[in-house]
Design a protein around this motif. Structure first.
Motif, PDB file in Angstrom:
ATOM      1  N   ALA C  49       0.835  -1.202   0.000  1.00 26.77           N
ATOM      2  CA  ALA C  49       0.000   0.000   0.000  1.00 26.77           C
ATOM      3  C   ALA C  49       0.871   1.254   0.000  1.00 26.77           C
ATOM      4  CB  ALA C  49      -0.923  -0.006   1.211  1.00 26.77           C
ATOM      5  N   SER C  50       2.030   1.184   0.698  1.00 24.75           N
ATOM      6  CA  SER C  50       2.831   2.401   0.850  1.00 24.75           C
ATOM      7  C   SER C  50       3.871   2.566  -0.251  1.00 24.75           C
ATOM      8  CB  SER C  50       3.506   2.404   2.220  1.00 24.75           C
ATOM      9  OG  SER C  50       4.373   1.294   2.321  1.00 24.75           O
ATOM     10  N   ASP C  51       4.498   1.482  -0.685  1.00 24.54           N
ATOM     11  CA  ASP C  51       5.554   1.608  -1.681  1.00 24.54           C
ATOM     12  C   ASP C  51       4.980   1.967  -3.046  1.00 24.54           C
ATOM     13  OD1 ASP C  51       6.847   0.657   0.447  1.00 24.54           O
ATOM     14  OD2 ASP C  51       7.753  -1.095  -0.522  1.00 24.54           O
ATOM     15  N   GLU C  52       5.800   2.601  -3.835  1.00 26.63           N
ATOM     16  CA  GLU C  52       5.346   2.927  -5.179  1.00 26.63           C
ATOM     17  C   GLU C  52       5.669   1.759  -6.088  1.00 26.63           C
ATOM     18  OE1 GLU C  52       6.745   6.850  -6.189  1.00 26.63           O
ATOM     19  OE2 GLU C  52       4.978   7.580  -5.122  1.00 26.63           O
ATOM     20  N   ARG C  53       4.646   0.978  -6.339  1.00 29.76           N
ATOM     21  CA  ARG C  53       4.847  -0.198  -7.171  1.00 29.76           C
ATOM     22  C   ARG C  53       3.835  -0.230  -8.299  1.00 29.76           C
ATOM     23  NH1 ARG C  53       6.196  -5.056  -2.871  1.00 29.76           N
ATOM     24  NH2 ARG C  53       8.003  -4.022  -1.999  1.00 29.76           N
ATOM     25  N   GLY C  54       4.163  -0.973  -9.307  1.00 29.03           N
ATOM     26  CA  GLY C  54       3.265  -1.066 -10.444  1.00 29.03           C
ATOM     27  C   GLY C  54       2.222  -2.154 -10.272  1.00 29.03           C
ATOM     28  N   ILE C  55       2.406  -2.980  -9.253  1.00 29.72           N
ATOM     29  CA  ILE C  55       1.434  -4.037  -9.012  1.00 29.72           C
ATOM     30  C   ILE C  55       0.918  -3.924  -7.591  1.00 29.72           C
ATOM     31  CG2 ILE C  55       2.207  -5.689 -10.750  1.00 29.72           C
ATOM     32  CD1 ILE C  55       3.986  -6.994  -8.683  1.00 29.72           C
ATOM     33  N   GLN C  56      -0.247  -4.486  -7.341  1.00 24.05           N
ATOM     34  CA  GLN C  56      -0.858  -4.376  -6.020  1.00 24.05           C
ATOM     35  C   GLN C  56      -1.476  -5.717  -5.610  1.00 24.05           C
ATOM     36  OE1 GLN C  56      -4.099  -1.577  -6.410  1.00 24.05           O
ATOM     37  NE2 GLN C  56      -4.858  -2.552  -8.268  1.00 24.05           N
ATOM     38  N   ILE C  57      -1.743  -5.843  -4.322  1.00 22.58           N
ATOM     39  CA  ILE C  57      -2.460  -7.024  -3.841  1.00 22.58           C
ATOM     40  C   ILE C  57      -3.881  -6.584  -3.517  1.00 22.58           C
ATOM     41  CG2 ILE C  57      -2.628  -8.784  -2.034  1.00 22.58           C
ATOM     42  CD1 ILE C  57       0.389  -8.709  -1.770  1.00 22.58           C
ATOM     43  N   ILE C  58      -4.866  -7.194  -4.194  1.00 26.44           N
ATOM     44  CA  ILE C  58      -6.262  -6.843  -3.924  1.00 26.44           C
ATOM     45  C   ILE C  58      -6.934  -7.977  -3.168  1.00 26.44           C
ATOM     46  CG2 ILE C  58      -6.516  -5.303  -5.904  1.00 26.44           C
ATOM     47  CD1 ILE C  58      -7.871  -7.624  -7.385  1.00 26.44           C
ATOM     48  N   GLN C  59      -8.035  -7.649  -2.489  1.00 30.40           N
ATOM     49  CA  GLN C  59      -8.804  -8.679  -1.810  1.00 30.40           C
ATOM     50  C   GLN C  59     -10.083  -8.919  -2.586  1.00 30.40           C
ATOM     51  OE1 GLN C  59      -7.999  -6.948   2.322  1.00 30.40           O
ATOM     52  NE2 GLN C  59      -8.751  -9.000   2.755  1.00 30.40           N
ATOM     53  N   ALA C  60     -10.305 -10.156  -2.973  1.00 25.82           N
ATOM     54  CA  ALA C  60     -11.491 -10.490  -3.753  1.00 25.82           C
ATOM     55  C   ALA C  60     -11.928 -11.903  -3.408  1.00 25.82           C
ATOM     56  CB  ALA C  60     -11.200 -10.380  -5.245  1.00 25.82           C
ATOM     57  N   ALA C  61     -13.259 -12.105  -3.365  1.00 22.39           N
ATOM     58  CA  ALA C  61     -13.830 -13.427  -3.096  1.00 22.39           C
ATOM     59  C   ALA C  61     -13.169 -14.098  -1.890  1.00 22.39           C
ATOM     60  CB  ALA C  61     -13.725 -14.324  -4.330  1.00 22.39           C
ATOM     61  N   GLY C  62     -12.865 -13.302  -0.887  1.00 18.74           N
ATOM     62  CA  GLY C  62     -12.329 -13.867   0.340  1.00 18.74           C
ATOM     63  C   GLY C  62     -10.868 -14.267   0.271  1.00 18.74           C
ATOM     64  N   GLY C  63     -10.128 -13.736  -0.703  1.00 13.85           N
ATOM     65  CA  GLY C  63      -8.721 -14.094  -0.809  1.00 13.85           C
ATOM     66  C   GLY C  63      -7.877 -12.945  -1.322  1.00 13.85           C
ATOM     67  N   TYR C  64      -6.566 -13.198  -1.421  1.00 12.18           N
ATOM     68  CA  TYR C  64      -5.637 -12.177  -1.903  1.00 12.18           C
ATOM     69  C   TYR C  64      -5.182 -12.515  -3.311  1.00 12.18           C
ATOM     70  CZ  TYR C  64      -5.499 -11.357   3.116  1.00 12.18           C
ATOM     71  OH  TYR C  64      -5.851 -11.108   4.408  1.00 12.18           O
ATOM     72  N   LEU C  65      -5.025 -11.477  -4.125  1.00 16.85           N
ATOM     73  CA  LEU C  65      -4.680 -11.688  -5.522  1.00 16.85           C
ATOM     74  C   LEU C  65      -3.855 -10.504  -6.020  1.00 16.85           C
ATOM     75  CD1 LEU C  65      -5.445 -13.616  -7.959  1.00 16.85           C
ATOM     76  CD2 LEU C  65      -7.222 -11.979  -8.499  1.00 16.85           C
ATOM     77  N   PHE C  66      -2.822 -10.784  -6.829  1.00 26.45           N
ATOM     78  CA  PHE C  66      -2.057  -9.703  -7.443  1.00 26.45           C
ATOM     79  C   PHE C  66      -2.801  -9.152  -8.651  1.00 26.45           C
ATOM     80  CE2 PHE C  66       1.862 -11.083  -5.278  1.00 26.45           C
ATOM     81  CZ  PHE C  66       2.409  -9.835  -5.010  1.00 26.45           C
ATOM     82  N   SER C  67      -2.729  -7.852  -8.844  1.00 25.74           N
ATOM     83  CA  SER C  67      -3.238  -7.263 -10.087  1.00 25.74           C
ATOM     84  C   SER C  67      -2.423  -6.018 -10.411  1.00 25.74           C
ATOM     85  CB  SER C  67      -4.725  -6.911  -9.973  1.00 25.74           C
ATOM     86  OG  SER C  67      -4.904  -5.593  -9.504  1.00 25.74           O
ATOM     87  N   THR C  68      -2.555  -5.561 -11.662  1.00 23.62           N
ATOM     88  CA  THR C  68      -1.933  -4.285 -12.007  1.00 23.62           C
ATOM     89  C   THR C  68      -2.815  -3.170 -11.471  1.00 23.62           C
ATOM     90  OG1 THR C  68      -3.096  -4.100 -14.098  1.00 23.62           O
ATOM     91  CG2 THR C  68      -1.012  -5.295 -14.131  1.00 23.62           C
ATOM     92  N   LYS C  69      -2.305  -1.945 -11.483  1.00 25.51           N
ATOM     93  CA  LYS C  69      -3.117  -0.823 -11.010  1.00 25.51           C
ATOM     94  C   LYS C  69      -3.936  -0.261 -12.162  1.00 25.51           C
ATOM     95  CE  LYS C  69      -0.247   0.489  -7.145  1.00 25.51           C
ATOM     96  NZ  LYS C  69       0.705   1.455  -6.587  1.00 25.51           N
ATOM     97  N   SER C  70      -5.127   0.225 -11.826  1.00 25.39           N
ATOM     98  CA  SER C  70      -6.013   0.668 -12.901  1.00 25.39           C
ATOM     99  C   SER C  70      -5.418   1.818 -13.715  1.00 25.39           C
ATOM    100  CB  SER C  70      -7.387   1.043 -12.357  1.00 25.39           C
ATOM    101  OG  SER C  70      -7.267   1.759 -11.166  1.00 25.39           O
ATOM    102  N   GLU C  71      -4.544   2.633 -13.088  1.00 25.61           N
ATOM    103  CA  GLU C  71      -3.992   3.770 -13.853  1.00 25.61           C
ATOM    104  C   GLU C  71      -3.028   3.325 -14.955  1.00 25.61           C
ATOM    105  OE1 GLU C  71      -3.646   3.452 -10.433  1.00 25.61           O
ATOM    106  OE2 GLU C  71      -1.777   4.385  -9.747  1.00 25.61           O
ATOM    107  N   HIS C  72      -2.647   2.064 -14.949  1.00 26.26           N
ATOM    108  CA  HIS C  72      -1.754   1.587 -16.009  1.00 26.26           C
ATOM    109  C   HIS C  72      -2.499   0.865 -17.114  1.00 26.26           C
ATOM    110  CE1 HIS C  72       1.376   1.475 -12.556  1.00 26.26           C
ATOM    111  NE2 HIS C  72       1.263   2.672 -13.060  1.00 26.26           N
ATOM    112  N   ASP C  73      -3.808   0.910 -17.039  1.00 29.42           N
ATOM    113  CA  ASP C  73      -4.678   0.194 -17.977  1.00 29.42           C
ATOM    114  C   ASP C  73      -4.308   0.442 -19.447  1.00 29.42           C
ATOM    115  OD1 ASP C  73      -6.904  -1.454 -18.575  1.00 29.42           O
ATOM    116  OD2 ASP C  73      -8.097   0.334 -18.998  1.00 29.42           O
TER     117      ASP C  73
END
Lengths: 185, 244, 185
Positions: C49-73
């Motif tokens: 959440a704090s570091d400036e990274r191009g990827i993030q960990i999101i929470q979905a369907a009760g679990g954790y998942l990597f995704s890209t950030k929407s601003e890089h769409d």
């Protein structure tokens, strides 16, 4: 903006299924000066090399690619094995459907439905407790009789065996699926 | 018939008769809890009468609601012994349905926004190739793939029964050679095609054991992208490293 | 070792195709105390959440998942040469929200809400695995009962079914629509 460029490159490497080459990165980020991109990649690789992270960027086949670190191999294998355990192979699926729709059934009757020897798969299904032995058939050799188990119902979210889709429902949906796939292709 | 430009909305843009009704109610600034039945029925029928706007397949659904409107209107006109306040308003059925539908529609708009936002986040569709081979034989299992396998089997069985020829022996060794010969001309072997070409059940069985033997000795590998996709058999060292 | 645990969890989330649940993480990392795992995940999420990274960990369907950030769409789309991903049609969206808010639900109950026949749309939703069959209703004809799936949650970025738009949000959008139309007229 350069900080952002590093992030963009990171997300591109992340999403790419094959090693992402420098040329490819540059061909996408046309509005950025080449030396900025070079710099961003350099910084990105440095930050992954120095920070303590569970994933790394490797260079393979002339491109960049994310991968897990080899020292985490044990856990990754354990995770994938657990995930695989939750899934059934297609042979197991076939055998299971043959049993589900024809129970009670004997081992000898399954190859007639599947076209292949199914004793190995049957053993696996027994081990996974997807099926159970309910008795012996009063016929030559007194073969064992199999039925699907409660665990089978739970695995497929069925309340009872009557909840299996009927042949009519299935063929309807299969027709649909065919059309759907044809449209997609 | 009213024909103002704002009225020139094709019926196809409406998800259904309730959607059209809501549109008319908003357009006429009608209070949904106090619908003037005569007005709304007239508006609705006029809209429907513009036949060229109607997709015939869906006409019945629009007519069903038209019938409901006319029925409610007639109920409102019936002379009553007791005042209407004391009994259920005949419009209530319609109001309830419209309110329920309105909620579903609003929720679907909100979900659409979420979808929009979510689709901008890209997830890895695959896992790194070093784990790929091991995962290829696994299939996500659903109730429908279970049933699908069953019906595929049934069809196959029918064909096999028609083709059974007894008496000929097939050697697994011969079949192994035959399979390996395929790879001299082709990069892969299509599993279903290959077994359909077998003349009898016995021959198919021998071929299948041959294939199992080759897989077991890690000479070939069977890959499938996903369920319903063809199964392809590759020489292990020539197999694609990853999904495409 | 705790630092390493954070890395292990990171690599596990990275390798998992579907949202990885806390339970699954714990079922793999059996030799670590649960509170250490909790702590590791907490720190991992904080660092992403704090570091400036191009990827993030999101929470979905009760679990954790990597995704890209929407601003890089934009860049991702350019890289993959994909215009847009599988959006659902508005008919599918309506049917899906009818199911989401009224589940468990049978096919026959949906037209009562939508005013139109929904069997075709339902099939599409089943194929897309947005909904699943959970059993049969104990009523005449024993119709199949449907529920939304985990894939539905992931598709809309919901962690669980309680994250669906609330009645308040729904009435707000209804008010807004009304006001908007009044301004227009």
């Amino acid at each position: 903006m350069k900080e952002r460029l590093k992030e963009v490159v990171e997300s591109m490497i992340f999403i790419s299924l094959e090693p992402l080459s420098l040329e490819k990165i540059k061909s996408v980020l046309t509005e950025f000066p080449e030396e900025d991109i070079d710099q961003a990649i350099k910084e990105l690789l440095e930050s992954y090399a120095s920070d303590e992270r569970g994933i790394q960027i490797i260079q393979a086949a002339g491109g960049y690619l994310f991968s897990t670190k080899s020292e985490h191999d044990t856990w990754i294998k354990r995770l994938l094995r657990i995930e695989r355990k939750n899934k059934l192979s297609s042979a197991a699926m076939e055998t299971l459907s043959a049993i589900a729709y024809h129970q009670p059934i004997t081992l000898a009757e399954i190859p007639a439905l599947r076209g292949v020897d199914s004793s190995q798969t049957l053993k696996t299904l027994l081990q996974k407790k997807m099926i159970k032995i309910v008795g012996r058939k009063k016929s030559p050799g007194n073969p064992l009789i199999y039925r699907t188990s409660n665990k089978f119902l739970t695995h497929f979210g069925l309340n009872n065996i009557m909840d299996l889709p009927t042949p009519e429902e299935i063929s309807k949906i299969l027709d649909e699926e065919k059309n759907f796939e044809e449209e997609e292709n | 018939m009213e024909n103002s430009p704002s009225y020139q909305v094709k019926l196809e843009v409406f998800e259904g008769p309730l959607d059209l009704l809501l549109f008319l109610i908003r357009k006429k600034k009608i209070d949904i809890h106090d619908i003037p039945m005569a007005t709304i029925t007239k508006e609705y029928l006029e809209y429907l009468n513009q036949k060229e706007r109607i997709n015939l397949d869906r006409e019945a659904e629009f007519l069903l609601i038209a019938a409901l409107l006319i029925y409610i209107k007639s109920q409102m006109l019936l002379p009553r012994e007791i005042p209407i306040e004391d009994e259920r308003d005949p419009r209530q059925v319609l109001v309830d349905r419209l309110l329920d539908y309105q909620k579903v529609k609003a929720a679907s708009l909100l979900l659409k926004e979420k979808e929009e936002k979510e689709l901008q986040k890209w997830k890895r569709a695959s896992i790194p190739f070093q784990y790929f081979e091991k995962e290829m034989d696994s299939l996500e299992v659903s109730l429908f793939s279970l049933a699908e396998s069953f019906f595929t089997l049934m069809k196959r069985k029918e064909k096999e029964e028609a083709q059974i020829i007894k008496g000929k022996e097939f050697s697994i060794e011969e079949k192994i050679k035959e399979i390996l010969a395929v790879f001299e001309e082709n990069s892969f072997l299509d599993f279903f095609d290959y077994f359909y070409e077998q003349e009898s059940f016995e021959e198919a069985l021998a071929s299948f054991f041959a294939l199992l033997e080759l897989i077991k000795s890690r000479i070939v590998i069977a890959l499938q992208k996903s369920h319903f996709q063809p199964i392809k058999v590759w020489l292990r060292d020539k197999a694609p490293a990853k999904r495409t």
